[in-house]
Scaffold this active site. Structure first.
Site, PDB file in Angstrom:
ATOM      1  N   GLY A 168       0.818  -1.211   0.000  1.00  0.00           N
ATOM      2  CA  GLY A 168       0.000   0.000   0.000  1.00  0.00           C
ATOM      3  C   GLY A 168       0.855   1.264   0.000  1.00  0.00           C
ATOM      4  O   GLY A 168       0.514   2.255  -0.645  1.00  0.00           O
ATOM      5  N   THR A 169       1.958   1.217   0.715  1.00  0.00           N
ATOM      6  CA  THR A 169       2.842   2.381   0.795  1.00  0.00           C
ATOM      7  C   THR A 169       3.355   2.765  -0.590  1.00  0.00           C
ATOM      8  O   THR A 169       3.351   3.950  -0.964  1.00  0.00           O
ATOM      9  CB  THR A 169       4.030   2.068   1.739  1.00  0.00           C
ATOM     10  OG1 THR A 169       3.507   1.705   3.013  1.00  0.00           O
ATOM     11  CG2 THR A 169       4.972   3.245   1.877  1.00  0.00           C
ATOM     12  N   ASN A 199      -6.810   4.042  10.097  1.00  0.00           N
ATOM     13  CA  ASN A 199      -6.224   2.815  10.654  1.00  0.00           C
ATOM     14  C   ASN A 199      -6.077   2.836  12.169  1.00  0.00           C
ATOM     15  O   ASN A 199      -5.887   1.801  12.785  1.00  0.00           O
ATOM     16  CB  ASN A 199      -4.863   2.517  10.002  1.00  0.00           C
ATOM     17  CG  ASN A 199      -3.935   3.695  10.051  1.00  0.00           C
ATOM     18  OD1 ASN A 199      -4.252   4.777   9.554  1.00  0.00           O
ATOM     19  ND2 ASN A 199      -2.781   3.521  10.656  1.00  0.00           N
ATOM     20  N   GLN A 237      -7.457  -0.014   4.750  1.00  0.00           N
ATOM     21  CA  GLN A 237      -8.179  -0.649   5.861  1.00  0.00           C
ATOM     22  C   GLN A 237      -9.579  -1.123   5.471  1.00  0.00           C
ATOM     23  O   GLN A 237     -10.218  -1.823   6.258  1.00  0.00           O
ATOM     24  CB  GLN A 237      -8.286   0.315   7.054  1.00  0.00           C
ATOM     25  CG  GLN A 237      -6.969   0.583   7.755  1.00  0.00           C
ATOM     26  CD  GLN A 237      -6.398  -0.651   8.482  1.00  0.00           C
ATOM     27  OE1 GLN A 237      -7.097  -1.613   8.792  1.00  0.00           O
ATOM     28  NE2 GLN A 237      -5.094  -0.618   8.737  1.00  0.00           N
ATOM     29  N   CYS A 246       3.453   1.052  13.682  1.00  0.00           N
ATOM     30  CA  CYS A 246       4.776   1.622  13.491  1.00  0.00           C
ATOM     31  C   CYS A 246       5.156   2.526  14.649  1.00  0.00           C
ATOM     32  O   CYS A 246       6.309   2.859  14.844  1.00  0.00           O
ATOM     33  CB  CYS A 246       4.847   2.386  12.177  1.00  0.00           C
ATOM     34  SG  CYS A 246       3.407   3.356  11.848  1.00  0.00           S
ATOM     35  N   THR A 302       9.625  -7.828 -12.510  1.00  0.00           N
ATOM     36  CA  THR A 302       8.952  -9.122 -12.676  1.00  0.00           C
ATOM     37  C   THR A 302       7.882  -9.303 -11.605  1.00  0.00           C
ATOM     38  O   THR A 302       8.130  -9.086 -10.418  1.00  0.00           O
ATOM     39  CB  THR A 302       9.993 -10.266 -12.588  1.00  0.00           C
ATOM     40  OG1 THR A 302      10.967 -10.028 -13.596  1.00  0.00           O
ATOM     41  CG2 THR A 302       9.353 -11.630 -12.795  1.00  0.00           C
ATOM     42  N   SER A 313      -3.828  -3.336   0.252  1.00  0.00           N
ATOM     43  CA  SER A 313      -2.670  -4.108   0.703  1.00  0.00           C
ATOM     44  C   SER A 313      -3.158  -5.479   1.168  1.00  0.00           C
ATOM     45  O   SER A 313      -4.015  -5.565   2.055  1.00  0.00           O
ATOM     46  CB  SER A 313      -2.012  -3.346   1.851  1.00  0.00           C
ATOM     47  OG  SER A 313      -0.949  -4.089   2.378  1.00  0.00           O
ATOM     48  N   ALA A 314      -2.611  -6.548   0.565  1.00  0.00           N
ATOM     49  CA  ALA A 314      -3.151  -7.899   0.795  1.00  0.00           C
ATOM     50  C   ALA A 314      -3.061  -8.356   2.248  1.00  0.00           C
ATOM     51  O   ALA A 314      -3.932  -9.078   2.727  1.00  0.00           O
ATOM     52  CB  ALA A 314      -2.431  -8.896  -0.107  1.00  0.00           C
ATOM     53  N   HIS A 315      -2.009  -7.922   2.963  1.00  0.00           N
ATOM     54  CA  HIS A 315      -1.843  -8.460   4.324  1.00  0.00           C
ATOM     55  C   HIS A 315      -2.867  -7.915   5.309  1.00  0.00           C
ATOM     56  O   HIS A 315      -2.964  -8.379   6.438  1.00  0.00           O
ATOM     57  CB  HIS A 315      -0.405  -8.261   4.829  1.00  0.00           C
ATOM     58  CG  HIS A 315      -0.025  -6.864   5.214  1.00  0.00           C
ATOM     59  ND1 HIS A 315      -0.049  -6.436   6.513  1.00  0.00           N
ATOM     60  CD2 HIS A 315       0.403  -5.806   4.485  1.00  0.00           C
ATOM     61  CE1 HIS A 315       0.368  -5.173   6.562  1.00  0.00           C
ATOM     62  NE2 HIS A 315       0.646  -4.766   5.344  1.00  0.00           N
TER      63      HIS A 315
HETATM   64  N1  PLP Z   1      -2.355   2.965   4.646  1.00  0.00           N
HETATM   65  C1  PLP Z   1      -3.008   2.534   5.742  1.00  0.00           C
HETATM   66  C2  PLP Z   1      -4.292   3.190   6.127  1.00  0.00           C
HETATM   67  C3  PLP Z   1      -2.487   1.502   6.513  1.00  0.00           C
HETATM   68  O1  PLP Z   1      -3.140   1.086   7.612  1.00  0.00           O
HETATM   69  C4  PLP Z   1      -1.262   0.915   6.119  1.00  0.00           C
HETATM   70  C5  PLP Z   1      -0.646  -0.146   6.940  1.00  0.00           C
HETATM   71  O2  PLP Z   1      -0.480  -0.018   8.142  1.00  0.00           O
HETATM   72  C6  PLP Z   1      -0.637   1.383   4.950  1.00  0.00           C
HETATM   73  C7  PLP Z   1      -1.217   2.405   4.244  1.00  0.00           C
HETATM   74  C8  PLP Z   1       0.631   0.780   4.457  1.00  0.00           C
HETATM   75  O3  PLP Z   1       0.364  -0.432   3.802  1.00  0.00           O
HETATM   76  P1  PLP Z   1       1.555  -1.465   3.538  1.00  0.00           P
HETATM   77  O4  PLP Z   1       1.841  -2.145   4.833  1.00  0.00           O
HETATM   78  O5  PLP Z   1       1.010  -2.421   2.508  1.00  0.00           O
HETATM   79  O6  PLP Z   1       2.680  -0.689   3.000  1.00  0.00           O
END
Ligand code: PLP
Length: 374
Positions: free
Chosen positions: A71-72, A151, A179, A326, A237, A199-201
């Site tokens: 996602g970042t 989040n 989220q 974080c 890739t 973001s898949a995780h």
């Molecule tokens: N944006 C939000 C709202 C998130 O909660 C997070 C992850 O904590 C991210 C972005 C970042 O996603 P990723 O861990 O896939 O980089």
């Protein structure tokens, strides 16, 4: 000791069916999707079927889904290219965004001398839409970047309404939907939204993979160069096992959405009732009607107990978070809570408890019992 995992906004456990899909691909489908031989073609077909499945889940066109590493990356890419390639001169965002948006915007402000405006936030954590409209009355090519679900607090943005406001004012609209994708229905055909990211995780898929939805004909340009993958928009890739795992995770999340939503909403209600019973002076941080997977609460503990709380819970095998993941190891207060809490309340312990379908009522009971012994 059983682990009680209540930190699902940080990351989620991968579903076993997803691991199965990924393992098969790692072992059997190792061809490079860009190769023209049959192994390569098989991989390409898995890649494109994954794209189609993800696109269907959010009602987009397959070509509008671009795979990224997380996602970042997707947030950084969209903001940067909007400024560099789409001539955006101003980003309107909010101080409660994830750092993947906030810090990307700050760097762009320095590099390109663009204007950054922050929309006011109400004490409920909700965006002040009247202020957004006011800001948008300035004539300037603008990207509005506002997250769907916060989040840390679970506060929800009305995508439909903000999309309409952006359209009326000719602004581009990006939403960090990390989220919410996989946890609530998103219909991109019905929304005036140019870009979203996932973001898949966060939805029981693998770490290290995500996607961006880039509305057709947006003109967005790549961040990386050196390969024609993803229609030239994301060189490198493709991590096929990750992408197929993400597609499977999203498919499973949406096929069991209603059932899991009901289960999780009941857990959240139960936690609120138990907190009210055992800690009558507790407070919910942010909106009372926040997203069903997240509850951020301020607990009526003394200052001395604040530092110990996460450690104490961890010793009992309970994983929750203080603010966002974080920041949980840092002494700095959460930048999100700093926007909505008084200085005094910021010093008190706030916990983010975030749920998934894996949680049970017993998990909540264990948490409450552990909090009672602090
Ligand atoms: N944006 C939000 C709202 C998130 O909660 C997070 C992850 O904590 C991210 C972005 C970042 O996603 P990723 O861990 O896939 O980089």
């Amino acid at each position: 000791m059983k682990n009680i995992y209540l930190d699902n906004a940080s990351t989620t456990a991968i579903r076993p069916e997803v691991v199965q899909v990924m393992t098969k691909i790692l072992i059997e489908d190792y061809g490079n999707p860009s190769s023209t031989h049959s192994l390569g073609r098989k991989s390409k077909s898995i890649l494109e079927l994954s794209r189609k499945s993800i696109a269907q889940s959010v009602n987009a066109i397959a070509s509008e889904i671009i795979f990224t590493s997380c996602g970042t990356e997707a947030n950084n890419w969209i903001l940067r290219s909007a400024v560099k390639d789409l001539n955006v001169q101003r980003i309107i965002t909010c101080k409660m965004e994830h750092h993947a948006v906030l810090y990307a915007a700050l760097i762009l402000e320095k590099e390109y001398a663009i204007q950054i405006d922050y929309v006011k936030v109400k004490t409920s954590g909700e965006i002040d839409l009247t202020h957004l409209v006011e800001l948008l009355s300035q004539e300037k090519k603008t990207l509005v970047s506002l997250m769907h679900v916060n989040n840390e607090t679970g506060t929800i943005l009305d995508l439909e309404r903000v999309g309409r406001i952006c359209k009326e004012h000719g602004a581009l609209f990006h939403s960090d939907t990390v989220q919410s994708v996989g946890k609530t229905a998103i219909n991109l055909k019905d929304l005036n939204i140019d870009f979203i990211v996932a973001s898949a995780h966060k939805f029981h898929g693998p770490k290290g993979v995500g996607f961006a939805f880039i509305r057709k004909n947006s003109g967005l340009q790549p961040l990386f160069f050196g390969g024609e993958q993803e229609k030239g928009l994301r060189a490198g890739t493709e991590a096929l096992h990750q992408v197929a795992g993400m597609a499977k995770a999203l498919e499973l999340s949406y096929s069991s959405l209603e059932q899991e939503q009901n289960h999780i909403s009941d857990l959240k209600k139960y936690l609120i009732s138990q907190l009210a019973l055992e800690f009558p002076n507790y407070k919910i941080n942010g909106s009372k009607d926040g997203f069903y997977t997240i509850l951020n609460v301020l607990l009526p503990f003394t200052h001395e107990k604040t530092a110990m709380i996460l450690f104490h819970l961890d010793m009992k095998g309970i994983a929750v978070s203080r603010g966002s993941a974080c920041q949980s190891g840092s002494v700095k207060p959460s930048h999100v809570l700093a926007e909505i809490l008084s200085d005094e309340d910021l010093l008190k312990p706030s916990l983010r408890i975030s749920f998934s379908y894996c949680n049970t009522k017993e998990d909540i009971d264990v948490l409450i019992e552990a909090l009672k012994t602090i």
